[in-house]
Design an enzyme around this catalytic site. Structure first.
Site, PDB file in Angstrom:
ATOM      1  CG  ASN A 150      40.878  38.047  47.757  1.00 57.52           C
ATOM      2  OD1 ASN A 150      41.509  37.889  48.799  1.00 57.52           O
ATOM      3  ND2 ASN A 150      41.303  38.843  46.795  1.00 57.52           N
TER       4      ASN A 150
ATOM      5  CB  CYS B 119      45.670  40.306  48.408  1.00 54.39           C
ATOM      6  SG  CYS B 119      43.898  40.654  48.328  1.00 54.39           S
TER       7      CYS B 119
ATOM      8  NE  ARG C  51      26.499  42.479  33.938  1.00 48.03           N
ATOM      9  CZ  ARG C  51      25.722  43.564  33.977  1.00 48.03           C
ATOM     10  NH1 ARG C  51      24.411  43.443  33.761  1.00 48.03           N
ATOM     11  NH2 ARG C  51      26.241  44.749  34.224  1.00 48.03           N
ATOM     12  CG  LEU C  52      30.453  42.306  39.287  1.00 45.36           C
ATOM     13  CD1 LEU C  52      30.436  43.501  40.224  1.00 45.36           C
ATOM     14  CD2 LEU C  52      31.830  42.139  38.669  1.00 45.36           C
TER      15      LEU C  52
ATOM     16  CG  HIS D 133      46.136  35.898  47.392  1.00 42.76           C
ATOM     17  ND1 HIS D 133      45.380  35.665  48.521  1.00 42.76           N
ATOM     18  CD2 HIS D 133      45.557  36.956  46.775  1.00 42.76           C
ATOM     19  CE1 HIS D 133      44.421  36.561  48.583  1.00 42.76           C
ATOM     20  NE2 HIS D 133      44.496  37.356  47.534  1.00 42.76           N
TER      21      HIS D 133
ATOM     22  CG  PHE E 269      37.260  41.142  49.072  1.00 36.94           C
ATOM     23  CD1 PHE E 269      38.567  40.692  49.058  1.00 36.94           C
ATOM     24  CD2 PHE E 269      36.901  42.184  48.226  1.00 36.94           C
ATOM     25  CE1 PHE E 269      39.513  41.271  48.226  1.00 36.94           C
ATOM     26  CE2 PHE E 269      37.842  42.768  47.382  1.00 36.94           C
ATOM     27  CZ  PHE E 269      39.147  42.313  47.388  1.00 36.94           C
ATOM     28  N   GLY E 270      35.864  37.680  51.441  1.00 36.91           N
ATOM     29  CA  GLY E 270      35.334  36.947  52.577  1.00 36.91           C
ATOM     30  C   GLY E 270      36.157  37.183  53.824  1.00 36.91           C
TER      31      GLY E 270
END
Length: 384
Positions: free
Chosen positions: A338, A164, A58-59, A305, A215-216
């Site tokens: 992100n 971030c 789902r996420l 961002h 996240f990446g």
């Protein structure tokens, strides 16, 4: 006509103000398609919990991420199988991997940026290095300078664990350096990898799955300097005014700790709401400090961002922005996830690529990080 249009002529550069002269990026070789992430993650961590798998599925849909680049690979897990085991002290192994990976990516992104800039590497006078993915002495700033072959006289600054907001914080610092050191040229490099916080899924840490879905990894670079040399340098943006603000008593909303198992992050659910509640005052303060009276937000371009879709959606709604105003941020999120401090570089590149998103003369570069800290820079588009 508002004062925003009167301040300076179109495409004219204010003498002494810092400008972004070039952008560059780099990524690890492992590309992850979001549609295959869930099965691969649960296979690699030897977990078969159907409830957690359903939650991550789902996420992965709600994050709007489609692809990401990551350092983690099957080869790394074969060499360090303990990374996928709960509760083992693996910070040394993680830092061995991360320190090497972020340096390699930062060098590659910087080389790409310097090539676009068009001046010799010996003209770089300062380095600002940003990362939340490594820890060592000496720091990544030195290994970046060494890897690029910079002069030992190059002045270096490190920003560690700014999260971030690190990319825009680094840009603010680079702006100050450029404007206070005539003739200087500042290399800003950011580099991040999620290996530092990679963990198997756990019912005790459901919030970890948000990071898995969002996240990446990657790196970004910019060259910043004042008074560009005509016919040699091609300025992209003028950095007019930069401010920073932290929200008192919000330190635990974005909580990160370096432990024997790596970095543990926890993002509270109210983060998007807190940003929504405070973003308008922050933007108004940034604009008013600059002496601009016209606060029609849709007359600005927006380089934000992309912390996640909820943050972008709430900012868009709060400021009543037209959907296209955040299209570069949404595209960067979809293509790279992100990527922490790096992501603002990808947003700016997409804005330049998609001219329709940057028809305005003036705009805001924004990011939000631990603190909760707001970073903002009033920026003039020099490419219109």
């Amino acid at each position: 006509m508002g004062r925003m249009e009167k301040m300076e002529g179109r495409n004219e550069i204010n003498f002494g103000n810092a400008t972004i002269l070039a952008l560059g990026k780099a990524f690890p070789h492992q590309l992850v398609m979001q549609e295959f992430l869930v099965d691969g993650y649960f296979k690699n961590t030897n977990c078969d919990d159907p409830e957690l798998k359903q939650r991550l599925t789902r996420l992965c849909k709600t994050t709007t991420v489609k692809t990401r680049y990551v350092v983690m690979s099957e080869e790394i897990l074969k060499k360090y199988p303990e990374l996928a085991v709960e509760g083992l002290p693996t910070v040394k192994q993680r830092l061995d991997i991360c320190n090497a990976a972020v340096t390699e990516m930062a060098i590659e992104a910087s080389q790409s940026c310097i090539k676009k800039w068009g001046r010799p590497i010996s003209d770089i006078t300062h380095v600002v290095y940003v990362s939340s993915s490594e820890a060592r002495l000496p720091g990544g700033d030195l290994y970046l300078a060494k890897g690029l072959g910079l002069s030992p006289e190059t002045k270096r600054v490190m920003l560690y664990f700014a999260g971030c907001s690190g990319g825009v914080a680094g840009l603010r610092v680079a702006k100050d350096i450029a404007e206070n050191n005539p003739g200087s040229r500042v290399l800003l490099a950011t580099s991040e990898t999620t290996i530092i916080g990679f963990k198997p899924p756990s019912v005790d840490r459901p919030y970890d799955l948000v990071g898995v879905a969002l996240f990446g990894d990657g790196a970004g670079a910019m060259i910043i300097g004042s008074n560009p040399i005509r016919d040699i340098e091609r300025p992209l943006f003028e950095l007019h005014t930069a401010i920073q603000h932290f929200l008192p008593d919000t330190e635990k909303i974005i909580d990160g700790r370096l432990t024997e198992e790596g970095i543990s992050f926890k993002l509270e659910r109210e983060l998007p709401q807190i940003i929504e509640d405070n973003i308008e005052d922050f933007c108004d303060k940034l604009i008013s400090i600059s002496g601009i009276n016209d606060r029609e937000y849709n007359k600005l371009f927006w380089a934000v961002h992309p912390g996640g879709p909820a943050i972008l959606n709430r900012l868009e709604k709060k400021l009543d922005l037209s959907p296209e105003k955040l299209s570069a941020s949404r595209r960067a999120l979809a293509d790279y996830g992100n990527a922490s401090s790096n992501t603002i570089v990808y947003v700016l590149e997409y804005m330049l690529e998609e001219k329709k998103d940057i028809t305005a003369d003036w705009g805001l570069i924004l990011a939000f990080g631990p603190g909760i800290t707001f970073e903002g820079i009033l920026t003039k588009n020099l490419t219109v």
